[in-house]
Design an enzyme around this catalytic site. Structure first.
Site, PDB file in Angstrom:
ATOM      1  NE  ARG A  16      -6.574 -32.846  -8.694  1.00  0.00           N
ATOM      2  CZ  ARG A  16      -5.946 -32.352  -7.633  1.00  0.00           C
ATOM      3  NH1 ARG A  16      -6.498 -31.435  -6.880  1.00  0.00           N
ATOM      4  NH2 ARG A  16      -4.732 -32.792  -7.300  1.00  0.00           N
ATOM      5  N   GLY A  17      -7.066 -35.947  -6.627  1.00  0.00           N
ATOM      6  CA  GLY A  17      -6.004 -36.108  -5.632  1.00  0.00           C
ATOM      7  C   GLY A  17      -6.041 -37.562  -5.197  1.00  0.00           C
ATOM      8  CB  ALA A  18      -3.390 -40.142  -5.121  1.00  0.00           C
ATOM      9  CB  ALA A  19      -5.013 -38.910  -0.206  1.00  0.00           C
ATOM     10  CB  CYS A 125       0.300 -31.746  -9.623  1.00  0.00           C
ATOM     11  SG  CYS A 125      -1.404 -32.240  -9.958  1.00  0.00           S
ATOM     12  CG  ASP A 194      -1.278 -39.821  -8.586  1.00  0.00           C
ATOM     13  OD1 ASP A 194      -0.417 -38.931  -8.765  1.00  0.00           O
ATOM     14  OD2 ASP A 194      -2.493 -39.588  -8.481  1.00  0.00           O
ATOM     15  CG  ASN A 204       3.090 -36.897  -8.597  1.00  0.00           C
ATOM     16  OD1 ASN A 204       2.012 -37.077  -8.026  1.00  0.00           O
ATOM     17  ND2 ASN A 204       3.669 -35.708  -8.631  1.00  0.00           N
ATOM     18  CE  LYS A 205      -1.814 -34.727 -12.291  1.00  0.00           C
ATOM     19  NZ  LYS A 205      -2.908 -35.533 -12.858  1.00  0.00           N
TER      20      LYS A 205
HETATM   21  P1  RI2 Z   1      -2.385 -36.182  -2.735  1.00  0.00           P
HETATM   22  C1  RI2 Z   1      -2.879 -36.004  -7.999  1.00  0.00           C
HETATM   23  O1  RI2 Z   1      -3.506 -36.610  -9.091  1.00  0.00           O
HETATM   24  C2  RI2 Z   1      -1.513 -35.454  -8.368  1.00  0.00           C
HETATM   25  O2  RI2 Z   1      -0.784 -36.269  -9.254  1.00  0.00           O
HETATM   26  C3  RI2 Z   1      -0.889 -35.409  -6.991  1.00  0.00           C
HETATM   27  O3  RI2 Z   1       0.509 -35.251  -7.013  1.00  0.00           O
HETATM   28  C4  RI2 Z   1      -1.333 -36.744  -6.443  1.00  0.00           C
HETATM   29  O4  RI2 Z   1      -2.670 -36.914  -6.905  1.00  0.00           O
HETATM   30  C5  RI2 Z   1      -1.251 -36.924  -4.962  1.00  0.00           C
HETATM   31  O5  RI2 Z   1      -2.120 -36.046  -4.307  1.00  0.00           O
HETATM   32  P2  RI2 Z   1      -4.820 -35.959  -9.836  1.00  0.00           P
HETATM   33  O6  RI2 Z   1      -6.034 -36.508  -9.127  1.00  0.00           O
HETATM   34  O7  RI2 Z   1      -2.961 -37.522  -2.470  1.00  0.00           O
HETATM   35  O8  RI2 Z   1      -4.730 -34.467  -9.795  1.00  0.00           O
HETATM   36  O9  RI2 Z   1      -1.069 -35.962  -2.036  1.00  0.00           O
HETATM   37  O10 RI2 Z   1      -4.734 -36.491 -11.236  1.00  0.00           O
HETATM   38  O11 RI2 Z   1      -3.375 -35.049  -2.444  1.00  0.00           O
END
Ligand code: RI2
Length: 311
Positions: A16-19, A125, A194, A204-205
């Site tokens: 998880r995390g957009a990147a 988040c 995101d 975003n979240k």
């Molecule tokens: P980075 C996450 O999504 C959160 O919304 C967070 O703010 C965003 O991705 C960006 O994260 P999720 O996968 O890319 O938890 O900065 O639903 O790490």
């Protein structure tokens, strides 16, 4: 990991995390190309196309995933042999992964300069880009008081607490609904993204927009940390960002609510540009109004053409 495994792990939010989901998808396509055993270019294009679609379907909201996949596949149509296609996919994937990691690093340094010694900072988040700025400020010798929201229902805030603690910061955890209560004491809010739309709105979240509203009301600067591949070429052509809705069981387990209770579980929300003071990217600090320019200049014509060609 196979494409199927990566897509499944993204869906289940084990990745998880957009990147991170974008980098993992790029890595999966690289391996798919590297492992291709056939001899026909058409067959390889077809199997990479299926892999691309499977990855793109794993989560709908973060444009980073689409941009990442697009960056990896950008030379697929012009490749003239299996070998050329394999090389281009593998090289583009490695380039994307490296660029995206370097971007987080730069954002950390640039974002750190926006934070002052003694600042009380709230994050929401678990964003590696946002945490990069906070952790870099700490490394730069600034003493920050950092607050992290729990971020229901997945509670990514607990990961944020772990990340900050590992970096030597002693954070404070709050429940999401305490954000406005706390706001009067804060100096800055730092979050990730995101997707950033062409009008500068930030997806975003879920809960981000409430926090931005409270920050706006209290005149607390609201900063978004996001790599340029979080900007969406699709929104230039009017596509609305799909807000992912996840399973109701993530909010309340069976038996916790009367049978038949309707539960909504939207995972993201949109923060309007008026509530955003700065977007920190790897090419500098920009206002939300620069979003269109970034999409055109940074992502370039190929992405824009691809974003528009689907309709
Ligand atoms: P980075 C996450 O999504 C959160 O919304 C967070 O703010 C965003 O991705 C960006 O994260 P999720 O996968 O890319 O938890 O900065 O639903 O790490």
């Amino acid at each position: 990991m196979s494409v199927e495994d990566v897509a499944g792990a993204i869906k289940r939010m084990e990745i998880r995390g957009a990147a991170e989901i974008a980098r993992s998808a790029a890595g999966a396509l690289r391996d798919e190309a590297g492992d291709f055993q056939g001899h026909s270019l058409e067959e390889m294009r077809h199997s990479l196309g299926l892999a691309r679609d499977e990855l793109l379907e794993s989560r709908p909201t973060a444009i980073s995933l689409w941009n990442g996949v697009q960056a990896v596949m950008k030379d697929a149509a012009s490749a003239k042999s299996v070998d050329e296609l394999r090389r281009s996919v593998m090289k583009n994937a490695d380039d994307f992964i490296k660029r995206s990691k370097d971007a987080v690093d730069i954002i950390g340094h640039v974002g750190s300069r926006r934070l002052r010694d003694g600042d009380k900072v709230l994050t929401h988040c678990n964003s590696k880009a946002a945490l990069g700025a906070i952790i870099q400020a700490h490394k730069d010798g600034k003493h920050l008081e950092v607050y992290a929201t729990e971020s229901r229902p997945w509670r990514q805030g607990l990961q944020t607490i772990k990340d900050l603690t590992a970096a030597g910061i002693k954070p404070t955890l709050i429940v999401d609904s305490a954000a406005r209560w706390l706001m009067k004491d804060l100096d800055a809010v730092v979050v990730g993204a995101d997707t950033i739309c062409s009008n500068g709105a930030v997806i975003n979240k879920i809960g981000t927009s409430q926090i931005a509203l409270a920050a706006h009301e209290a005149r607390v600067p609201f900063m978004v940390c996001a790599e340029t591949f979080k900007f969406s070429p699709k929104t230039m052509y009017g596509e609305l960002v799909e807000i992912e809705e996840r399973d109701s069981g993530e909010v309340a387990k069976a038996g916790e609510v009367p049978p038949g209770t309707r539960i909504l579980n939207p995972v993201f929300d949109a923060t309007p540009p008026e509530y955003i003071d700065a977007i920190v990217t790897e090419i500098g600090v920009v206002p939300p109004s620069a979003a269109y320019e970034i999409i055109v200049r940074q992502l370039g014509q190929e992405f824009i053409f691809e974003a528009n060609s689907k309709w």
